[in-house]
Design an enzyme around this catalytic site. Structure first.
Site, short mmCIF file in Angstrom:
data_model
loop_
_atom_site.label_atom_id
_atom_site.label_comp_id
_atom_site.label_asym_id
_atom_site.label_seq_id
_atom_site.Cartn_x
_atom_site.Cartn_y
_atom_site.Cartn_z
N TYR A 162 15.84 29.89 8.17
CA TYR A 162 14.62 30.51 8.71
C TYR A 162 14.57 30.40 10.22
O TYR A 162 14.97 29.39 10.81
CB TYR A 162 13.38 29.80 8.16
CG TYR A 162 13.09 30.08 6.71
CD1 TYR A 162 12.74 31.35 6.29
CD2 TYR A 162 13.17 29.06 5.77
CE1 TYR A 162 12.45 31.60 4.95
CE2 TYR A 162 12.88 29.30 4.44
CZ TYR A 162 12.52 30.57 4.04
OH TYR A 162 12.25 30.80 2.72
N ARG A 176 -11.06 0.72 14.25
CA ARG A 176 -11.09 1.45 12.98
C ARG A 176 -12.10 0.77 12.06
O ARG A 176 -13.16 1.31 11.80
CB ARG A 176 -9.70 1.48 12.32
CG ARG A 176 -8.65 2.26 13.11
CD ARG A 176 -7.40 2.50 12.29
NE ARG A 176 -6.92 1.29 11.63
CZ ARG A 176 -5.75 1.19 11.02
NH1 ARG A 176 -4.93 2.23 10.98
NH2 ARG A 176 -5.38 0.07 10.44
N LYS A 218 0.85 -1.20 0.00
CA LYS A 218 0.00 0.00 0.00
C LYS A 218 0.88 1.25 0.00
O LYS A 218 2.10 1.15 0.21
CB LYS A 218 -0.92 -0.02 1.22
CG LYS A 218 -0.18 0.06 2.54
CD LYS A 218 -1.11 -0.21 3.72
CE LYS A 218 -0.34 -0.14 5.02
NZ LYS A 218 -1.16 -0.58 6.17
N MET A 231 12.07 24.60 2.39
CA MET A 231 11.27 23.87 1.41
C MET A 231 12.16 23.05 0.47
O MET A 231 11.87 21.89 0.17
CB MET A 231 10.42 24.85 0.59
CG MET A 231 9.53 24.17 -0.43
SD MET A 231 8.59 25.35 -1.41
CE MET A 231 7.38 25.92 -0.23
C1 LIG Z 1 -0.40 -1.66 6.74
C2 LIG Z 1 -1.01 -2.93 7.13
C3 LIG Z 1 -0.21 -4.06 7.38
C4 LIG Z 1 1.31 -4.01 7.39
O1 LIG Z 1 1.74 -3.32 8.54
P1 LIG Z 1 3.30 -3.18 8.89
O2 LIG Z 1 3.31 -2.61 10.25
O3 LIG Z 1 3.85 -2.23 7.88
O4 LIG Z 1 3.86 -4.53 8.78
C5 LIG Z 1 -0.83 -5.26 7.64
N1 LIG Z 1 -2.19 -5.34 7.68
C6 LIG Z 1 -2.98 -4.28 7.47
C7 LIG Z 1 -4.45 -4.44 7.54
C8 LIG Z 1 -2.43 -3.03 7.20
O5 LIG Z 1 -3.21 -1.99 7.00
#
Ligand SMILES: *Cc1c(COP(=O)(O)O)cnc(C)c1O
Length: 356
Positions: A253, A131, A35, A301
């Site tokens: 800055y 969640r 992801k 930046m």
């Molecule tokens: C992101 C995610 C993972 C992987 O998590 P890591 O901590 O990066 O290993 C596994 N399962 C779900 C549902 C996730 O959203």
């Protein structure tokens, strides 16, 4: 001339890390979590690099999943949050993409859609993170509803842990999840990277490592190298100017840094618009001319400044490693009050990605 900054992606390290994660689970199936564009590494390239070894891939967007299919990826592809609308359910069936089902409105889409083929469902359980997911006491009824839908194949029951990476561990969530998971008769999937490495009782049938594929530790108290992981991402940029400071001179800055004595600094072509964290404190480590040094002043930046006082060999054109094999991303993350995940994901599109 192009601006001298780049992020290098090491696919052989990625492959090593996948196998390292799988070694922890004695042959369980492992979905590579790709992801967020593979945590900033490029999801298609990473999937292709793992295509001959990974059991499957997990991500969020149907568009990215379809791109993997169109590029010839044959393995399971799972949408971790399932479909976001009714049309996505049909696309899942068309492209043989599975997904988490976490709420009744998604089940309604499955029921009402005209599906061109079967859809693989991972039933998502909320075991305490609050969640996504059905509560454990809803599993039996929800599963019955899913199993009454002819085009739906519910293969797996899954949950996700909130504290697998720290001392609180997984006990409470595992206690809520394990009995309903076992009773469901489905394949079981719970472990993220932290649970892969630290909570073997949760390995079930399919694990879902993410961050460890990218060489970064999920644990605050150790770096990826201590887990046998290799660096997959190196962010570097070159020095484009130097300045000689006198005692009392300030940098950048906010006059955030004031020289206590004469010093030489280098201005590096990387800033927060590239994804380097603005909040990283004075003294965040870097590597230049084969030596460690540190940032001075506030990150701008497009630029940041580093101390070159002890580095006469460093000059305009010298390459500065901002994170990579010599400067652990975990160190930079700690200096910025965040985690390696966020830094990797924040690399801006304007930073050219190079495969090494
Ligand atoms: C992101 C995610 C993972 C992987 O998590 P890591 O901590 O990066 O290993 C596994 N399962 C779900 C549902 C996730 O959203």
């Amino acid at each position: 001339m192009t601006r001298p900054i780049r992020v290098e992606i090491n696919h052989s390290a990625l492959r090593h890390n996948y196998l390292q994660s799988r070694k922890q689970t004695s042959g369980r199936r492992a979905l590579a979590v790709i992801k967020a564009d593979a945590y900033g590494h490029g999801s298609l390239g990473c999937a292709q690099a793992l295509a001959d070894m990974a059991d499957g891939f997990a991500l969020l967007n149907i568009e990215d999943a379809i791109a993997l299919r169109q590029a010839g990826i044959q393995q399971d592809i799972i949408l971790l949050e399932g479909p976001f609308d009714r049309a996505e359910v049909e696309a899942m069936a068309t492209y043989r993409i599975g997904g988490a089902i976490h709420s009744p409105h998604q089940i309604a889409w499955l029921r009402e859609g005209s599906l061109p083929g079967p859809v693989e469902v991972w039933l998502k359980i909320n075991s305490g993170m609050n969640r996504l997911g059905f509560r454990p006491e809803q599993v039996a009824a929800t599963l019955a509803r899913l199993q009454s839908l002819p085009q739906v194949h519910t293969s797996t029951i899954m949950t996700h842990f909130a504290t697998a990476d720290d001392a609180r561990g997984v006990a409470a969530q595992w206690q809520a999840f394990a009995p309903v998971a076992a009773a469901s008769g489905l394949a079981v999937s719970a472990a993220n990277s932290a649970a892969v490495f630290r909570h073997p009782q949760t390995h079930g049938d399919v694990v879902r490592p993410g961050i460890t594929l990218y060489g970064c530790s999920p644990f605050a108290e150790c770096h990826g190298a201590a887990l046998g992981l290799q660096t997959t991402m190196t962010l570097s940029a070159d020095i484009i100017a130097t300045q000689q400071l006198q005692a009392g001179d300030t940098v950048g800055y906010g006059l955030n840094f004031r020289a206590e004595h004469a010093m030489r600094i280098g201005i590096v072509a990387c800033g927060y618009a590239d994804g380097y964290p603005r909040i990283a404190a004075n003294g965040t480590p870097v590597m230049v001319a084969d030596q460690r040094s540190a940032t001075v002043g506030r990150v701008s930046m497009d630029m940041l400044a580093i101390d070159l006082s002890h580095l006469p060999a460093a000059d305009i054109g010298s390459r500065v490693e901002l994170w990579g094999p010599n400067v652990a991303i975990e160190e930079v993350a700690a200096a910025a009050g965040t985690i390696g995940y966020e830094l990797m994901c924040a690399i801006a599109p304007r930073v050219p990605r190079q495969l090494i």
